[in-house]
Design an enzyme around this catalytic site. Structure first.
Site, short mmCIF file in Angstrom:
data_model
loop_
_atom_site.label_atom_id
_atom_site.label_comp_id
_atom_site.label_asym_id
_atom_site.label_seq_id
_atom_site.Cartn_x
_atom_site.Cartn_y
_atom_site.Cartn_z
N GLU A 129 7.17 -14.78 -0.74
CA GLU A 129 8.27 -15.41 -1.49
C GLU A 129 9.37 -16.00 -0.60
OE1 GLU A 129 9.69 -12.49 -4.27
OE2 GLU A 129 7.74 -12.23 -5.21
N GLU A 245 -1.63 -11.37 -7.67
CA GLU A 245 -0.87 -10.38 -8.45
C GLU A 245 -0.94 -10.67 -9.95
OE1 GLU A 245 3.08 -9.87 -6.91
OE2 GLU A 245 2.46 -10.17 -4.84
C1 XIL Z 1 6.80 -4.82 -7.36
C2 XIL Z 1 6.24 -3.45 -7.71
O1 XIL Z 1 5.15 -3.59 -8.60
C3 XIL Z 1 7.35 -2.62 -8.34
O2 XIL Z 1 6.87 -1.30 -8.60
C4 XIL Z 1 8.53 -2.56 -7.37
O3 XIL Z 1 9.57 -1.86 -7.99
C5 XIL Z 1 8.99 -3.97 -7.02
O4 XIL Z 1 7.91 -4.73 -6.46
N1 XIL Z 1 6.00 -9.74 -6.46
C6 XIL Z 1 5.53 -9.01 -5.40
C7 XIL Z 1 5.31 -7.55 -5.50
O5 XIL Z 1 5.15 -9.60 -4.36
O6 XIL Z 1 5.50 -6.89 -4.26
C8 XIL Z 1 6.22 -6.95 -6.55
O7 XIL Z 1 5.82 -5.59 -6.74
C9 XIL Z 1 6.08 -7.74 -7.87
C10 XIL Z 1 6.51 -9.16 -7.66
#
Ligand code: XIL
Length: 330
Positions: A129, A245
């Site tokens: 990101e 994701e």
């Molecule tokens: C999220 C986790 O799922 C949560 O449990 C944590 O509190 C925050 O991070 N994009 C990403 C992931 O790249 O690392 C994030 O994961 C969700 C959004």
């Protein structure tokens, strides 16, 4: 029924999901479904800075090693997430890291972590990101501590260090909020392409692009042609593409379960049938496998407090319509 990993591999795709040590240890049904359905595992938490760096000069690989062993034991590939991000930074980060020592901390982190897992990693999300359109920079980059302290070259630096320590790992740039036909997503796609082109033109050892794919069940502005064009442009840079994701938030969908599950399944099907047309796509990972454990329960809860249902399996590990949609897409 044929598990998702089998259907995917018939098309040359690796299917898997994010999970956590505490979930696998506390929920045997989740653990067995994970092994049955997934060919790749990414730690949801355990390879982030706040997990690995309890103090500035101590690394703790216990949880990451537990997941690496779980994957190895079950013949599942292991992917790393993430070496450089502006979130999940440890408590001490803010008061310790500054302009003078930021490079030392970044180089030390990536060197230590990629060395520790060298040879065990299918692919690393090296940087996560790094773009943010709202920050109004001409290059579309996010004003993170890394950019502030090191300038845009922190990204190339991160990839070069990772490549030195683990020449076998596929090195991926991962980003989000670019999937739809809305102005911000369009601008994000442009910024990402510019970033990837720049990295490639400078000979940066980058091998893949990760598209997080956190979809919105209520969002109708999905333009498969525009997304396909973007993916083709990324692939033309000689980059592989990973869906890293995948989930479909049902936060703003009607309360009725059948209606929600049907809309979520349709979002999966529409998206994956567009994305899987691109032959550079090599992996599809859900961000979680079962509705019993999804970050969206905290991050995008429903106003009616009904449990969210973004994933292919329900909280009793029964496959849902979303499972069928993903299966069909393969
Ligand atoms: C999220 C986790 O799922 C949560 O449990 C944590 O509190 C925050 O991070 N994009 C990403 C992931 O790249 O690392 C994030 O994961 C969700 C959004």
């Amino acid at each position: 029924y044929t598990p998702l990993k089998k259907r995917a591999s018939a098309k040359g795709i690796i299917y898997g999901a994010a999970t956590r040590r505490d979930l696998l240890e506390s929920n045997p049904k989740l653990a067995s479904s994970f092994v049955q359905q997934c060919g790749i595992l990414v730690p949801e938490w355990e390879l982030k800075w706040n997990f690995l760096r309890p103090t500035p000069n101590r690394f703790d690989f216990t949880a990451g090693d537990w997941l690496a062993k779980f994957a190895r034991t079950h013949g599942i590939l292991f992917r790393g997430h993430t070496l450089v991000w502006h979130e999940a930074l440890p408590e001490w980060f803010e008061e310790v890291v500054n302009r003078q020592n930021a490079e030392k901390f970044l180089v030390e982190h990536i060197t230590t972590v990629t060395k520790h897992y060298a040879g065990q990693i299918h692919s690393w999300d090296v940087v996560n990101e790094a773009t943010k359109i709202d920050h109004k920079r001409s290059d579309g980059l996010r004003n993170s501590p890394w950019l502030e302290f090191l300038g845009p070259n922190y990204i190339e630096l991160a990839f070069r260090i990772a490549a030195e320590q683990d020449p076998k790992a596929m090195l991926v740039y991962n980003d989000t909020e670019l999937e739809y036909d809305i102005p911000k997503h369009e601008a994000k796609r442009g910024a990402i392409l510019k970033l990837l082109e720049r990295l490639k033109s400078r000979g940066t050892p980058i091998h893949g692009f990760g598209i997080q794919s956190h979809l919105y069940g209520h969002e109708t502005r999905f333009n498969p042609k525009k997304l396909r064009k973007f993916l083709a442009d990324v692939a033309s840079l000689d980059l592989k593409i990973l869906v890293t994701e995948l989930d479909v938030r049902d936060q703003n969908l009607p309360k009725d379960l059948k209606t929600r599950d049907r809309i979520v399944a349709a979002a999966y099907e529409d998206y994956l049938s567009a994305v899987l047309d691109e032959k550079a796509v090599i992996a599809v990972l859900n961000w979680g496998l079962s509705d019993s454990h999804t970050w969206l329960a905290q991050y995008a809860p429903r106003k009616d407090d009904a449990p969210v249902r973004p994933l292919p399996f329900d909280s009793n590990l029964k496959p849902k319509l979303a499972w069928n949609a993903i299966a069909r897409a393969f």
